[in-house]
Structures are given as structure tokens and as C-alpha cells.
Scaffold this motif. Structure first.
Motif, short mmCIF file in Angstrom:
data_model
loop_
_atom_site.label_atom_id
_atom_site.label_comp_id
_atom_site.label_asym_id
_atom_site.label_seq_id
_atom_site.Cartn_x
_atom_site.Cartn_y
_atom_site.Cartn_z
N CYS A 133 0.90 -1.05 -0.08
CA CYS A 133 0.17 0.14 -0.19
C CYS A 133 0.97 1.41 -0.12
O CYS A 133 1.98 1.23 0.63
CB CYS A 133 -0.79 -0.04 1.33
SG CYS A 133 -1.81 1.57 1.49
N SER A 166 0.62 3.60 1.95
CA SER A 166 0.92 3.89 3.27
C SER A 166 2.06 3.39 3.70
O SER A 166 2.86 3.85 4.71
CB SER A 166 -0.45 3.63 4.15
OG SER A 166 -1.52 4.16 3.65
N HIS A 197 -0.05 -4.46 6.17
CA HIS A 197 -1.24 -4.34 6.87
C HIS A 197 -2.33 -4.81 6.08
O HIS A 197 -3.56 -4.46 6.13
CB HIS A 197 -1.65 -2.93 7.30
CG HIS A 197 -1.58 -1.72 6.20
ND1 HIS A 197 -0.53 -1.14 5.61
CD2 HIS A 197 -2.57 -1.11 5.53
CE1 HIS A 197 -0.75 -0.19 4.68
NE2 HIS A 197 -1.95 -0.33 4.63
N LEU A 222 1.82 -1.55 11.21
CA LEU A 222 1.72 -0.11 11.51
C LEU A 222 2.07 0.12 12.99
O LEU A 222 1.30 0.40 13.89
CB LEU A 222 0.21 0.58 11.00
CG LEU A 222 -0.18 0.30 9.59
CD1 LEU A 222 -1.71 0.36 9.54
CD2 LEU A 222 0.65 1.24 8.83
N ASP A 233 -7.50 -4.03 3.00
CA ASP A 233 -7.05 -2.67 2.79
C ASP A 233 -7.71 -1.91 1.67
O ASP A 233 -8.66 -1.32 1.85
CB ASP A 233 -5.83 -2.54 3.06
CG ASP A 233 -5.25 -0.96 3.12
OD1 ASP A 233 -4.09 -0.78 2.90
OD2 ASP A 233 -6.15 -0.17 3.44
N THR A 263 -11.22 -0.10 2.33
CA THR A 263 -11.04 1.50 2.21
C THR A 263 -12.04 1.81 1.35
O THR A 263 -12.76 2.85 1.56
CB THR A 263 -9.72 1.84 2.31
OG1 THR A 263 -8.86 1.38 3.16
CG2 THR A 263 -9.68 3.35 2.39
N PHE A 281 -11.31 6.62 6.94
CA PHE A 281 -10.00 5.95 7.26
C PHE A 281 -10.44 4.57 7.18
O PHE A 281 -11.22 4.08 8.10
CB PHE A 281 -9.36 6.19 8.33
CG PHE A 281 -8.41 5.47 9.03
CD1 PHE A 281 -8.40 5.09 10.11
CD2 PHE A 281 -7.18 5.56 8.16
CE1 PHE A 281 -7.22 4.28 10.67
CE2 PHE A 281 -6.13 4.71 8.78
CZ PHE A 281 -6.14 4.20 9.76
N TRP A 282 -9.79 3.75 6.38
CA TRP A 282 -9.85 2.24 6.13
C TRP A 282 -11.15 1.85 6.43
O TRP A 282 -12.53 2.30 5.64
CB TRP A 282 -8.93 1.56 7.40
CG TRP A 282 -8.26 0.41 7.26
CD1 TRP A 282 -8.56 -0.65 6.17
CD2 TRP A 282 -7.20 -0.12 7.76
NE1 TRP A 282 -7.69 -1.74 6.53
CE2 TRP A 282 -6.69 -1.31 7.16
CE3 TRP A 282 -6.20 0.44 8.78
CZ2 TRP A 282 -5.45 -2.05 7.55
CZ3 TRP A 282 -4.88 -0.11 9.09
CH2 TRP A 282 -4.63 -1.26 8.31
C1 FEH Z 1 -2.89 3.13 7.29
C2 FEH Z 1 -2.21 3.42 8.10
C3 FEH Z 1 -2.36 5.11 8.14
C4 FEH Z 1 -2.75 5.81 7.24
C5 FEH Z 1 -3.53 5.23 6.27
C6 FEH Z 1 -3.49 3.71 6.20
C7 FEH Z 1 -4.34 3.21 5.01
O1 FEH Z 1 -3.38 2.64 4.23
C8 FEH Z 1 -5.27 2.08 5.37
O2 FEH Z 1 -6.10 1.88 4.61
#
Ligand code: FEH
Ligand code: ZN
Ligand code: ZN
Length: 355
Positions: free
Chosen positions: A43, A45, A67, A128, A162, A166, A303-304
Motif C-alpha cells: 500500500c 501507506s 497491513h 503499522l 485494505d 477502504t 479511514f480504512w
Molecule cells: C494506514 C495507516 C495510516 C494511514 C493510512 C492507512 C491506510 O493505508 C489504511 O487503509
């Protein structure tokens, strides 16, 4: 895989690069569940985490990235609940306190104790600040975080936790605006956007107008069912407005969240429309009255997603309604996969498979 040592893509210092290294095999205690990883999605992120300067994120180093994970339950702690040994699952990635009203409802993404968890540098979830799924094994705090996937291929299942989740949550956030004859603009047809197009076509009557900067992304949008696709350029807003019959878009899903994507969103929104800013592209929006935003605009920063939404997304995938465009890499090539993601060349979602 050896029983004593396993591999993991670990972030050991801020600013990266992550390293594929050997780690001790985790042993589940209490409610914990050990997953043998079959696929782990990448991702943007992950790149934000890798690039974060010291102190920017409430996480303690080192930890394993990833994640977006799918695999098989191989061992459970004595108090574990949920899927049993041998079941194939996808892992819900936001790990909250587990006991507040939000977590009790399966909305760990909006845990009421997030500030306290961050202050204790507990981490946001898998990959994370907590050990994640870019590894041979993943230790999950509780069986409540696992959703069975049956015989869904792992490289299809992992991105649902994810990218799919999301996209689903963002659509639920704007669903109130999706009445008859509604047009929805999807900005950014990457790992999340291409699933949003499919979800919109499968669960709404909206006309889906896709925008990206890459021709191949527009081709992907068309394959996913978008009614129209266009490149982001100076005349795009007028073109899109004309496709809405001149009234504007009932909703905009911005999976980029950059300056130009937010400017486009403001220019195409219908009065009383909904803007969901999903991407973390660093763009800014001025909210003032009077101002550039149409009257009645509702803005969300989803968020998510939630556990119930993840179950919905998995069910749609198992019914063949959702198909993830995947670029597969062996776990041993994690650095190359991350580099390809960073270059913007990945079509759909990059997924690591333990080799
Ligand atoms: C995860 C952690 C912090 C910000 C964004 C994210 C996204 O990728 C979760 O979907
Ligand atoms: Zn993510
Ligand atoms: Zn909580």
C-alpha cells in the motif's frame, strides 16, 4: 518453512530501507492466533511509514511491515476464539483497544482510545507499529480480527482487507448522496480506485466517471465497469460536468488527495454533494463561506473500514462480484515490489507471496 526461524520485512530505522530478515517464530498466548501468511498486499501507506522521519509516527521500531494480509490459521492461544486451525482467513488490519464502543462494534478504525494507544506507541495495527504480514507468519491479537475467506485465492483475499475495505467504507460514507441519476467521480484508479469502481457498479445505480493520469488506469477503469474515463488535464472538469448533464457530481471519491485532485473535486461537485477524501496526497482544501465549495457540500475523511464492511467485501469477492487486479511478487523480492509501487508503475495492487 523451518519451525524455529521465519522471514519478515522489517523496518529497523526511520527512513528505511526495510530489510528481509530472519525472526523468531511467534508463539500465540491467551487470545492470540498465529497465521501462516499466504499473501500480503503493498500500500502507498507502507511508503509513508518507510519514509517517515524519526518521531513522525507513534510507533516503536523495529516492526514488520504489511497491513493487508491473508493466510491460514496454524496455531491458537488457549483463549482464542473465531476461525480454527486450518481455516483460511483475511486479517482486519486496524487493531484498536478491543473494548471501547467502537471496537466492540468492529470499528477499530475509529477506536475511542486511539489517542491513548498512540501516546503509548502501541501502533495502529498490523504493519503499522505492530508486526505485520510481509512475513511467513503473522501473530494476530484476537480471533475477532479474522474473516474466513473459504477457497478465495490468497492474492485476491489479501487486498480486500485494505484496498477493498477502504474503498467500501468510502462508498458507504457517501451513499446518502447516491440517489437516482447520480453521477460519482472516482479520482485515482489504482489499488483502491479500481475496486471502488467495481463496488459502485455492484451496489449502486450511479453512473461512474473515472479520472486518472495514466491511460492504462483508464483502461482498467473501463474493465471494472466505469461508464466513462478521462485523463486529468485542464479541461477535465468541464468535460465531467457535461457528462453529469450539467448539474455536477453527486459524490466524488478522491483516492489521490492531492492538490489537483481536490481542485477537480471542487470544480465538479454538485450543490449538496459529498466529497470523500481517501488518498493522503498532501493536498489542501479551503473550507469557507462563501467559498469555492458548492453550498451544501459534505466532506469526509474516511479511514480504512469496519469489520462488518470487511465481511461484506469478502462475500462480494467470494460471489465473483469483486476481482482484484494483482501484480504478484515473491516475498524475497519485497524491495523490488516496494520500488515498483513507489515508481507508480503498479497496475492494480502489488501482492507479496511467501516463496
Ligand atoms: C494506514 C495507516 C495510516 C494511514 C493510512 C492507512 C491506510 O493505508 C489504511 O487503509
Ligand atoms: Zn493501506
Ligand atoms: Zn477501542
Amino acid at each position: 518453512m523451518s519451525t524455529g526461524r521465519t522471514r519478515a520485512v522489517r523496518l529497523t530505522r526511520w527512513g528505511g530501507p526495510p530489510e528481509l530478515t530472519e525472526v523468531p517464530r511467534p508463539s500465540p498466548t491467551g487470545e492470540e492466533v498465529l497465521i501462516e501468511v499466504e499473501a500480503a498486499g503493498l500500500c502507498r501507506s507502507d511508503l509513508h511509514v518507510i519514509d517517515a522521519p524519526p518521531g513522525a509516527l507513534p510507533y516503536r521500531l523495529p516492526f514488520t511491515l504489511g497491513h493487508e494480509t491473508a493466510g491460514r490459521v496454524v496455531e491458537r492461544g488457549p483463549l482464542a476464539t473465531g476461525p480454527g486451525v486450518g481455516e483460511r482467513v483475511v486479517v482486519y488490519g486496524p487493531w484498536g483497544c478491543g473494548s471501547c464502543a467502537r471496537c466492540a462494534a468492529g470499528a477499530d478504525n475509529y477506536c475511542d482510545r486511539r489517542a491513548a494507544l498512540d501516546a503509548d506507541r502501541v501502533g495502529t495495527g498490523a504493519g503499522l507499529g505492530r508486526d505485520g504480514g510481509m512475513a511467513d507468519l503473522l501473530l494476530v491479537p484476537s480471533g475477532r480480527l479474522l474473516v474466513p475467506v473459504g477457497d478465495l485465492p490468497a492474492v485476491q483475499a489479501a487486498p480486500l482487507s485494505d484496498a477493498g475495505l477502504t474503498a467500501c467504507h468510502a462508498i458507504e460514507t457517501v451513499r446518502g448522496a447516491l440517489g437516482e441519476d447520480a453521477c460519482v467521480v472516482v479520482i485515482g484508479v489504482g489499488g483502491l480506485g479500481h475496486l471502488a469502481v467495481q463496488l459502485l457498479r455492484a451496489t449502486t445505480t450511479a453512473r461512474v466517471l473515472a479520472v486518472d493520469v495514466r491511460e492504462e488506469a483508464l483502461a482498467l477503469a473501463e474493465r471494472c465497469g466505469a461508464h466513462f474515463g478521462t485523463l486529468l488535464r485542464p479541461g477535465t472538469a468541464a468535460d465531467l460536468r457535461s457528462r453529469t448533464g450539467g448539474v455536477g457530481a453527486a459524490a466524488v471519491l478522491d483516492f489521490v488527495g492531492g492538490r489537483s485532485s481536490l481542485e477537480l473535486a471542487v470544480d465538479v461537485l454538485r450543490p449538496g454533494g459529498e466529497l470523500a477524501v481517501v488518498g493522503s496526497g498532501g493536498g489542501e482544501l479551503t473550507v469557507r463561506k462563501p467559498g469555492a465549495l458548492p453550498p451544501g457540500t459534505r466532506i469526509s475523511l474516511p479511514f480504512w473500514g469496519t469489520l462488518p464492511e470487511l465481511r461484506t467485501v469478502v462475500a462480494l469477492a467470494r460471489d465473483g462480484v469483486l476481482r482484484v487486479e494483482v501484480e504478484q511478487f515473491p516475498l524475497s523480492e519485497a524491495p523490488q515490489a516496494l520500488a515498483r509501487l513507489r515508481s507508480g508503475e503498479v497496475r492494480g495492487r502489488a501482492v507479496l507471496v511467501p516463496d
